[in-house]
Design an enzyme around this catalytic site. Sequence first.
Site, PDB file in Angstrom:
ATOM      1  N   TYR A 222     -11.036  -4.677   0.702  1.00 43.96           N
ATOM      2  CA  TYR A 222     -11.679  -5.213   1.596  1.00 43.96           C
ATOM      3  C   TYR A 222     -12.689  -4.739   1.464  1.00 43.96           C
ATOM      4  CZ  TYR A 222      -7.516  -5.584   4.393  1.00 43.96           C
ATOM      5  OH  TYR A 222      -5.988  -6.385   4.814  1.00 43.96           O
TER       6      TYR A 222
ATOM      7  N   GLU B 239      -4.982  -8.996  -0.091  1.00 40.16           N
ATOM      8  CA  GLU B 239      -5.391  -8.655   1.325  1.00 40.16           C
ATOM      9  C   GLU B 239      -7.156  -8.103   0.634  1.00 40.16           C
ATOM     10  OE1 GLU B 239      -4.095  -5.151   3.463  1.00 40.16           O
ATOM     11  OE2 GLU B 239      -2.145  -5.378   3.731  1.00 40.16           O
TER      12      GLU B 239
ATOM     13  N   GLU C 287       1.072  -1.397  -0.025  1.00 40.60           N
ATOM     14  CA  GLU C 287      -0.137   0.250   0.589  1.00 40.60           C
ATOM     15  C   GLU C 287       0.890   1.320  -0.038  1.00 40.60           C
ATOM     16  OE1 GLU C 287      -3.175  -0.152   3.258  1.00 40.60           O
ATOM     17  OE2 GLU C 287      -4.348  -1.865   2.140  1.00 40.60           O
TER      18      GLU C 287
END
Length: 522
Positions: A272, A327, A193
């Site tokens: 997410y 992720e 990130e």
Amino acid sequence: MRKILLGPAVVCVIFVTFATAQRIELTIDPSDPGPRIDRNIFGQFAEHLGNGIYGGIWVGRDSRIANTRGIRSDVVNALRAIKVPNVRYPGGCFADEYHWRNGIGAERAKTLNPNWGGVIEPNTFGTNEYMDFLHQIGSEAFLSINVGTGTPREAADWLEYLTTDQPTDLANLRAANGHPAPYKIRFLGLGNESWDCGGNMSPDYYLSQLKIYSRFVRNFNPAQQTSDQMLKIAVGPGGDEERFTQWTETIMKGWQDHKWSWDMQGLSLHNYTVVNWDKKHSSVNFGETEYAEILKKTLEMGDLIDRHAAIMDKYDPQKKIALVVDEWGAWYAPLTGSNPGFLVQQNSQRDAVLASLNLNIFARRADRVRMANIAQMINVLQSMIMTDKEKMVLTPTYYVFKMYVPFQDAIFVPVKLDAGTYTKGNITLPRVDAIAARDKNGKLWVEITNVDPNRAVEIDLSTIGTTARLAAGETLTAPKVDSVNSFEKPNTVTPKPISAKAQNGKLSLDLEPRSVTVVAVE
Ligand code: AHR
């Protein structure tokens, strides 16, 4: 009737009707196989965060909890059963502040973990312990190197320490720490990130860092020079913000113009499932509205991948670069009483359904999505396993990963189905989702998710070209959408055997509401 094409590979066609049929036809077409579903999409993620490592994996050699060289045996046994292909480590945001020399040798430095609760990081679990853990669970390394606060020299030294078979000082140090033979490092993440917690870099700035790290961080293991080569994964987009279009464009264009001196084989994507970051959903005691909201949100993963895959196609039409969703998962509010920096949440039947929907999204795009890592493996976010001292419980998400083992490296097979609809308030979702695949032994597998939390569904299953005579496997459902496995009641959500009835030359499967089912079809 509306025809929907799912994914650029166009190997799966779903016919959606808007009727609320109780019976749904599902046809498997083995004559038109798609790409291999890379086993690495079932990857895991273990960060130095909360009890993800300490307590979850590492209990120490002197612990009264059964362990092998400090690594807890119950967790190892559970993970072996889901055939974890790779484990991303040591972060996450943690990776960009991690200095590997703190985590080797007899004396370990005590440092801080500013990202996650500001707690003391004892560094007792470090490089050799991670490699030992991988060895014990039978998995491969996915090391995330520090591009935020480290240097190319530090990262290059780490790889030399791990992989050279020459008697250098670093190799001698590795041998002194108990491992004379070089380790294999299969995947290397170049930062994390970097557009946010990894240093707030612009795409152009990150691209120049990527070139430097890709050039100098070498894998020396002789066994990885011609086969099993280490794959380098660049930081890619995160979520659906507009700025990430530019990010993917910049990195992919940079790669298209790349010289002999640097390369990459993967571009990461983080996404997410969160409806509102400022007021996250609860992981416990929720109702059907929250169930529907979360599943609606999670289904956006498909469009997000398609948007970035389309950019990748412009610069890489041969699909040499994998999209690595390293992720993903549900991120809920911290459990009451827990340290908010530890990201502790419960795991319910909703998460089982969410996991299967995402795995199916990846499988349908297997030509480009060749790796993914759910966040995170133990005690953090959407975990497989929760521990509390000597107690361990397996979550509904764990059982989904277990049921999907036959899909690891299987060949995607298209299915056609009348998905129907499930409606709650102003949310309408496909009622049923499904994928099929053929494993290396020629066995045909189908997964069917009944998203509807209220209505069972009868699936009429057939295969084109052959008569399906038998379908049997396992189904995972629960009394309620928010049912969980707790330390006190660990078996509320566990898979049960299921088999199809043969009827009028077809197979018929009765699926419970809010269920995930995997069967082999013969
Ligand atoms: O998984 C928790 C955190 O989420 C990771 O450390 C970071 O990469 C992401 O923002």
